[in-house]
Design an enzyme around this catalytic site. Structure first.
Site, short mmCIF file in Angstrom:
data_model
loop_
_atom_site.label_atom_id
_atom_site.label_comp_id
_atom_site.label_asym_id
_atom_site.label_seq_id
_atom_site.Cartn_x
_atom_site.Cartn_y
_atom_site.Cartn_z
N HIS A 247 -49.30 13.78 -2.26
CA HIS A 247 -50.74 13.62 -1.96
C HIS A 247 -50.99 12.54 -0.90
O HIS A 247 -51.62 12.79 0.12
CB HIS A 247 -51.50 13.19 -3.22
CG HIS A 247 -51.42 14.14 -4.36
ND1 HIS A 247 -52.08 15.35 -4.36
CD2 HIS A 247 -50.79 14.06 -5.56
CE1 HIS A 247 -51.85 15.97 -5.52
NE2 HIS A 247 -51.07 15.21 -6.25
O1 RIB Z 1 -54.94 12.87 -7.12
C1 RIB Z 1 -53.89 12.30 -6.42
C2 RIB Z 1 -54.14 10.84 -6.18
O2 RIB Z 1 -54.25 10.20 -7.45
C3 RIB Z 1 -53.04 10.12 -5.45
O3 RIB Z 1 -53.60 9.11 -4.66
C4 RIB Z 1 -52.21 9.55 -6.56
O4 RIB Z 1 -51.50 8.41 -6.16
C5 RIB Z 1 -53.24 9.23 -7.63
O5 RIB Z 1 -53.79 7.99 -7.39
#
Ligand code: RIB
Ligand code: CA
Length: 309
Positions: A247
């Site tokens: 992500h």
């Molecule tokens: O949904 C994904 C996000 O949530 C990313 O930033 C991960 O590190 C969590 O914080």
């Protein structure tokens, strides 16, 4: 002609994929022609409580040999209690339960995260890109004490939001759900925002096979492999994936390789109550945001792998 590197503040809640984002940032800043330069790391609660995410940022700074200051930020959302830490995703220590022993890192730098954001943006008008890969509380606090920074930042790139499906609820993504009021303020402010929601990050899967191949290439690759084992096990259990999602890395690759993303430009709002708390939806009002609605995930991961090699 050489182009100056983009100056980046990384606002982060480390977090396994946050750590991978830092590895990517380091690699881009150490190239012969760097295109990113890390100005500061600002921490926020999210994947763990604030003491843990700050400890992780400090540990990562030492482990990766980074020079940037680390400033501790918000411990809780603007006006809600903090939710439970997702230990089933990021481990008890927030970094996939890898061994964090070794020399104690130097403490955090003086000054609150949101004030550091304000100071850097004012000191370098038009030059600072804020990449936010955790809850948006620090950014909302910065805006509340210094609304002028909205016209002074180069860009705000946010990993957050979900238009097709969420990850903490069927509707909401974690970073927005963790502080929906902050997200609503940040998305309504008159600064240039690029949103990298789950729609664009879920295709970015670091497969277990690629992680194993990276482990053969040296210290950095082994670190990526070891860091992601618990995180990948969660994706195997919950999503049937043989790998894990990058992500937060995707938000940085949007900066360096924008052609890998499909974008729609439109205002976005955040649902602030009910079952759909934290959902991001299209809006008729407010400034248009560059929303990444899909990505060439295989290529994102290839470029991550190639950059770290
Ligand atoms: O949904 C994904 C996000 O949530 C990313 O930033 C991960 O590190 C969590 O914080
Ligand atoms: Ca994160």
């Amino acid at each position: 002609m050489t182009t100056a590197p983009r100056l980046v503040i990384l606002d982060t809640d480390p977090g396994v994929d946050d750590a991978l984002a830092l590895l990517y940032l380091r690699a881009r800043s150490q190239r012969e022609r760097p295109d990113l330069r890390l100005l500061a790391i600002t921490t926020v609660f999210g994947n763990a409580d604030i003491k843990t995410t700050t400890r992780n940022a400090l540990w990562l700074r030492q482990r990766l040999g980074l020079q940037a200051p680390v400033h501790e930020g918000a411990a809780k959302p603007l006006n809600r209690p903090r939710g439970r830490s997702p230990v089933h995703v990021h481990g008890e220590n927030g970094l996939g339960d890898i061994d964090l022993s070794g020399p104690t890192p130097p403490p955090a730098d003086r000054g609150a995260a949101h004030q550091k954001i304000v100071d850097l943006v004012r000191a370098l008008p038009g030059q600072v890109t804020i990449v936010a890969i955790g809850p948006l509380t620090n950014l909302a606090l910065a805006l509340s004490v210094a609304p002028d920074i909205a016209s002074l930042v180069a860009e705000v790139v946010i990993m957050g939001g979900a238009f097709a499906r969420g990850n903490v609820t069927p509707f909401a993504e974690a970073n927005i759900h963790n502080d929906p009021e902050a997200a609503a303020e940040v998305l309504a402010a008159p600064w240039p925002v690029t949103l990298v929601p789950l729609d664009a990050t879920l295709p970015c899967v670091l497969t277990d096979a690629t992680a194993r191949a990276m482990a053969e290439t040296g210290d950095t690759g082994r670190f990526v492999h070891d860091l992601t084992r618990g995180y990948a096990a969660t994706y195997a259990r919950h999503e049937g994936l043989e790998g894990c999602v990058l992500h937060d890395v995707a938000a940085l690759i949007r900066l360096t390789d924008p052609e890998l993303f499909e974008v729609r430009s439109a205002p976005v709002s955040v649902t602030l109550d009910g079952d759909r708390l934290g959902q991001t939806t299209w809006s008729e009002q407010g400034p248009a945001r560059q929303v990444c609605l899909n990505a060439n995930g295989a290529e994102v991961v290839r470029r991550f792998q190639r950059t770290l090699a």
